[in-house]
Scaffold this motif. Structure first.
Motif, PDB file in Angstrom:
ATOM      1  N   LEU A  45       0.827  -1.207   0.000  1.00  0.00           N
ATOM      2  CA  LEU A  45       0.000   0.000   0.000  1.00  0.00           C
ATOM      3  C   LEU A  45       0.862   1.258   0.000  1.00  0.00           C
ATOM      4  O   LEU A  45       0.458   2.295  -0.533  1.00  0.00           O
ATOM      5  CB  LEU A  45      -0.930   0.002   1.220  1.00  0.00           C
ATOM      6  N   ALA A  46       2.045   1.154   0.611  1.00  0.00           N
ATOM      7  CA  ALA A  46       2.981   2.286   0.615  1.00  0.00           C
ATOM      8  C   ALA A  46       3.699   2.421  -0.724  1.00  0.00           C
ATOM      9  O   ALA A  46       4.472   3.365  -0.909  1.00  0.00           O
ATOM     10  CB  ALA A  46       4.001   2.118   1.734  1.00  0.00           C
ATOM     11  N   GLY A  47       3.467   1.478  -1.636  1.00  0.00           N
ATOM     12  CA  GLY A  47       4.023   1.597  -2.985  1.00  0.00           C
ATOM     13  C   GLY A  47       5.237   0.759  -3.270  1.00  0.00           C
ATOM     14  O   GLY A  47       5.792   0.821  -4.369  1.00  0.00           O
ATOM     15  N   TYR A  48       5.683  -0.040  -2.298  1.00  0.00           N
ATOM     16  CA  TYR A  48       6.872  -0.853  -2.511  1.00  0.00           C
ATOM     17  C   TYR A  48       6.524  -2.151  -3.236  1.00  0.00           C
ATOM     18  O   TYR A  48       5.414  -2.671  -3.118  1.00  0.00           O
ATOM     19  CB  TYR A  48       7.536  -1.197  -1.177  1.00  0.00           C
ATOM     20  N   ARG A  49       7.482  -2.677  -3.947  1.00  0.00           N
ATOM     21  CA  ARG A  49       7.392  -4.046  -4.450  1.00  0.00           C
ATOM     22  C   ARG A  49       7.944  -4.944  -3.356  1.00  0.00           C
ATOM     23  O   ARG A  49       9.050  -4.713  -2.859  1.00  0.00           O
ATOM     24  CB  ARG A  49       8.207  -4.212  -5.731  1.00  0.00           C
ATOM     25  N   VAL A  50       7.188  -5.961  -2.943  1.00  0.00           N
ATOM     26  CA  VAL A  50       7.563  -6.787  -1.802  1.00  0.00           C
ATOM     27  C   VAL A  50       7.695  -8.240  -2.230  1.00  0.00           C
ATOM     28  O   VAL A  50       6.811  -8.789  -2.888  1.00  0.00           O
ATOM     29  CB  VAL A  50       6.522  -6.676  -0.663  1.00  0.00           C
ATOM     30  N   VAL A  51       8.815  -8.851  -1.869  1.00  0.00           N
ATOM     31  CA  VAL A  51       9.009 -10.285  -2.042  1.00  0.00           C
ATOM     32  C   VAL A  51       9.251 -10.873  -0.661  1.00  0.00           C
ATOM     33  O   VAL A  51       9.698 -10.181   0.254  1.00  0.00           O
ATOM     34  CB  VAL A  51      10.188 -10.599  -2.991  1.00  0.00           C
ATOM     35  N   CYS A  52       8.944 -12.174  -0.489  1.00  0.00           N
ATOM     36  CA  CYS A  52       8.947 -12.772   0.845  1.00  0.00           C
ATOM     37  C   CYS A  52       9.754 -14.052   0.899  1.00  0.00           C
ATOM     38  O   CYS A  52       9.984 -14.710  -0.122  1.00  0.00           O
ATOM     39  CB  CYS A  52       7.505 -13.087   1.281  1.00  0.00           C
ATOM     40  N   ALA A  53      10.144 -14.401   2.120  1.00  0.00           N
ATOM     41  CA  ALA A  53      10.736 -15.695   2.423  1.00  0.00           C
ATOM     42  C   ALA A  53      10.329 -16.052   3.841  1.00  0.00           C
ATOM     43  O   ALA A  53      10.113 -15.174   4.677  1.00  0.00           O
ATOM     44  CB  ALA A  53      12.256 -15.654   2.292  1.00  0.00           C
ATOM     45  N   GLU A  54      10.228 -17.371   4.120  1.00  0.00           N
ATOM     46  CA  GLU A  54       9.774 -17.796   5.440  1.00  0.00           C
ATOM     47  C   GLU A  54      10.846 -18.508   6.252  1.00  0.00           C
ATOM     48  O   GLU A  54      10.599 -18.911   7.384  1.00  0.00           O
ATOM     49  CB  GLU A  54       8.534 -18.692   5.315  1.00  0.00           C
ATOM     50  N   ASP A  55      12.028 -18.695   5.678  1.00  0.00           N
ATOM     51  CA  ASP A  55      13.133 -19.250   6.446  1.00  0.00           C
ATOM     52  C   ASP A  55      14.444 -18.678   5.906  1.00  0.00           C
ATOM     53  O   ASP A  55      14.477 -18.013   4.870  1.00  0.00           O
ATOM     54  CB  ASP A  55      13.141 -20.779   6.418  1.00  0.00           C
ATOM     55  N   GLY A  56      15.538 -18.947   6.626  1.00  0.00           N
ATOM     56  CA  GLY A  56      16.814 -18.336   6.273  1.00  0.00           C
ATOM     57  C   GLY A  56      17.352 -18.776   4.930  1.00  0.00           C
ATOM     58  O   GLY A  56      17.890 -17.962   4.169  1.00  0.00           O
ATOM     59  N   GLU A  57      17.221 -20.063   4.607  1.00  0.00           N
ATOM     60  CA  GLU A  57      17.734 -20.550   3.322  1.00  0.00           C
ATOM     61  C   GLU A  57      16.966 -19.942   2.160  1.00  0.00           C
ATOM     62  O   GLU A  57      17.555 -19.534   1.151  1.00  0.00           O
ATOM     63  CB  GLU A  57      17.668 -22.073   3.288  1.00  0.00           C
ATOM     64  N   GLU A  58      15.637 -19.881   2.293  1.00  0.00           N
ATOM     65  CA  GLU A  58      14.833 -19.271   1.235  1.00  0.00           C
ATOM     66  C   GLU A  58      15.162 -17.783   1.099  1.00  0.00           C
ATOM     67  O   GLU A  58      15.157 -17.239  -0.011  1.00  0.00           O
ATOM     68  CB  GLU A  58      13.343 -19.459   1.528  1.00  0.00           C
ATOM     69  N   ALA A  59      15.460 -17.131   2.219  1.00  0.00           N
ATOM     70  CA  ALA A  59      15.807 -15.709   2.182  1.00  0.00           C
ATOM     71  C   ALA A  59      17.010 -15.468   1.271  1.00  0.00           C
ATOM     72  O   ALA A  59      17.019 -14.526   0.466  1.00  0.00           O
ATOM     73  CB  ALA A  59      16.098 -15.191   3.584  1.00  0.00           C
ATOM     74  N   LEU A  60      18.038 -16.301   1.390  1.00  0.00           N
ATOM     75  CA  LEU A  60      19.228 -16.141   0.551  1.00  0.00           C
ATOM     76  C   LEU A  60      18.911 -16.414  -0.912  1.00  0.00           C
ATOM     77  O   LEU A  60      19.390 -15.704  -1.813  1.00  0.00           O
ATOM     78  CB  LEU A  60      20.335 -17.085   1.041  1.00  0.00           C
ATOM     79  N   GLU A  61      18.069 -17.407  -1.186  1.00  0.00           N
ATOM     80  CA  GLU A  61      17.683 -17.712  -2.560  1.00  0.00           C
ATOM     81  C   GLU A  61      16.919 -16.538  -3.183  1.00  0.00           C
ATOM     82  O   GLU A  61      17.208 -16.127  -4.317  1.00  0.00           O
ATOM     83  CB  GLU A  61      16.821 -18.976  -2.597  1.00  0.00           C
ATOM     84  N   VAL A  62      15.950 -16.006  -2.439  1.00  0.00           N
ATOM     85  CA  VAL A  62      15.155 -14.887  -2.962  1.00  0.00           C
ATOM     86  C   VAL A  62      16.026 -13.649  -3.125  1.00  0.00           C
ATOM     87  O   VAL A  62      15.887 -12.904  -4.107  1.00  0.00           O
ATOM     88  CB  VAL A  62      13.956 -14.599  -2.032  1.00  0.00           C
ATOM     89  N   PHE A  63      16.935 -13.433  -2.190  1.00  0.00           N
ATOM     90  CA  PHE A  63      17.830 -12.280  -2.296  1.00  0.00           C
ATOM     91  C   PHE A  63      18.634 -12.328  -3.589  1.00  0.00           C
ATOM     92  O   PHE A  63      18.732 -11.339  -4.317  1.00  0.00           O
ATOM     93  CB  PHE A  63      18.776 -12.242  -1.094  1.00  0.00           C
TER      94      PHE A  63
END
Length: 269
Positions: A45-63
Motif C-alpha cells: 500500500l505504501a508503494g513498494y514491491r515486496v518479495v517474501c521468504a519464510e526461512d533463512g535458506e529461502e531468504a538467501l535464494e530470494v535475495f
C-alpha cells in the motif's frame, strides 16, 4: 550472480525518474504467516514491491534472485536464523538490513548491529514505524541496493584526510596507504557526520536522529550509536581501546578530533 541495478531514491523511497507508484523492492523474511501478510499488505500500500521468504535458506535464494533494495529480517527463523543470514549477506553485499525480533535483550540488538545491520526493531512494533524507518534508510542510502560497495554518490564532495586516512566522499571509500578499509554505508555516514565539524561534540541523540531518523525513546536506542562507534573505531583506530580519531565525551556523545596540531580536516557537506 549478475550485478544488481543501481537506483536513486527520493525522500519517500520512490525511484527518481520513475512513475510515482514505483518504489524500491523489499525482501520481508519472517516465519509467521500473519506477520508476513500484514507487512506485505502495508508495504505494498505504501508503494513498494515486496518479495517474501519464510526461512533463512529461502531468504538467501530470494535475495540472489530478486536483488532487493532493503531486507526486513526476523531473527528467529527456521533452517538459518536471522543472524546467520545477515552474516552471509554482509559477506557479499551492503544492502540495508532491518532486524525484527521478539527478543528484548539489549545483547541481542547489539549482536545484530555488530553483524552490520542498519537498524533493529523489537516486536511488537507499529507497521507505520517500520515504514518510516525503511523510508529513512532508503533516503540515506540513495544509490544502489545489493550492488557491491561502495554505493556511489554525485561527485563534488571532495577527498579529505583524517589523520593518516584518506576519505573519498565521492566514492564513499576510506584508505590508509594502499589499503582500502571496507565500511558499510551506515559506518561511512557516521564518519561523515562526526568529521563534518572537527572538534564539535555530537550528542548521541543527534547521531541517532541524523542516521536512523528517529529520536531515542528508550535508553537501548542510544546503544545503537555506541555499537556503530565501536565498529568504526575497530576499523579506523590503530588502538581502538585508546582512540585518537573518535573520542568519547562522557554523558554527551562523541567528538571527532583530539586537540592538537594533527587535527583532521573537515568533510564538506
Amino acid at each position: 550472480m549478475p550485478e544488481a541495478p543501481s537506483h536513486q531514491f527520493d525522500g519517500d523511497g520512490s525511484l527518481q525518474g520513475a512513475p510515482e507508484s514505483v518504489k524500491a523492492t523489499l525482501l520481508v523474511v519472517d516465519d509467521e504467516p500473519a506477520v508476513r501478510r500484514v507487512l506485505v499488505m502495508r508495504l505494498q500500500l505504501a508503494g513498494y514491491r515486496v518479495v517474501c521468504a519464510e526461512d533463512g535458506e529461502e531468504a538467501l535464494e530470494v535475495f540472489h534472485r530478486e536483488s532487493p533494495d532493503l531486507v526486513v529480517l526476523d531473527v528467529m527463523l527456521p533452517k538459518l536464523d536471522g543472524f546467520a543470514v545477515c552474516r552471509r549477506l554482509r559477506a557479499e553485499s551492503c544492502v540495508p538490513i532491518i532486524f525484527l525480533s521478539a527478543l528484548e535483550a539489549i545483547s541481542e540488538r547489539v549482536a545484530g548491529l555488530d553483524l552490520g545491520a542498519d537498524d533493529y526493531l523489537p516486536k511488537p512494533f507499529s507497521p507505520k514505524e517500520l515504514e518510516a524507518r525503511i523510508a529513512t534508510i532508503l533516503r540515506r542510502v540513495g544509490r544502489g541496493s545489493a550492488a557491491a560497495e561502495p554505493r556511489e554518490l554525485p561527485t563534488g564532495q571532495g577527498v579529505v584526510r583524517v589523520g593518516d586516512l584518506v576519505v573519498d566522499t565521492n566514492r564513499r571509500q576510506v584508505t590508509r596507504g594502499s589499503e582500502r578499509i571496507s565500511l558499510t554505508y551506515t559506518e561511512f555516514s557516521l564518519l561523515e557526520l562526526l568529521f563534518r565539524e572537527p572538534g564539535r561534540v555530537v550528542p548521541r541523540a543527534e547521531i541517532l536522529e541524523q542516521l536512523w531518523g528517529y529520536p531515542p525513546r528508550r535508553a537501548a536506542d542510544l546503544r545503537v550509536v555506541d555499537v556503530y562507534v565501536a565498529r568504526l573505531r575497530g576499523k579506523l583506530e590503530p588502538d581502538p581501546r585508546n582512540p585518537e580519531l573518535i573520542l568519547t565525551v562522557r554523558g554527551i556523545g562523541y567528538s571527532s578530533q583530539r586537540m592538537g596540531d594533527n587535527a583532521p580536516a573537515a568533510i564538506a557537506s
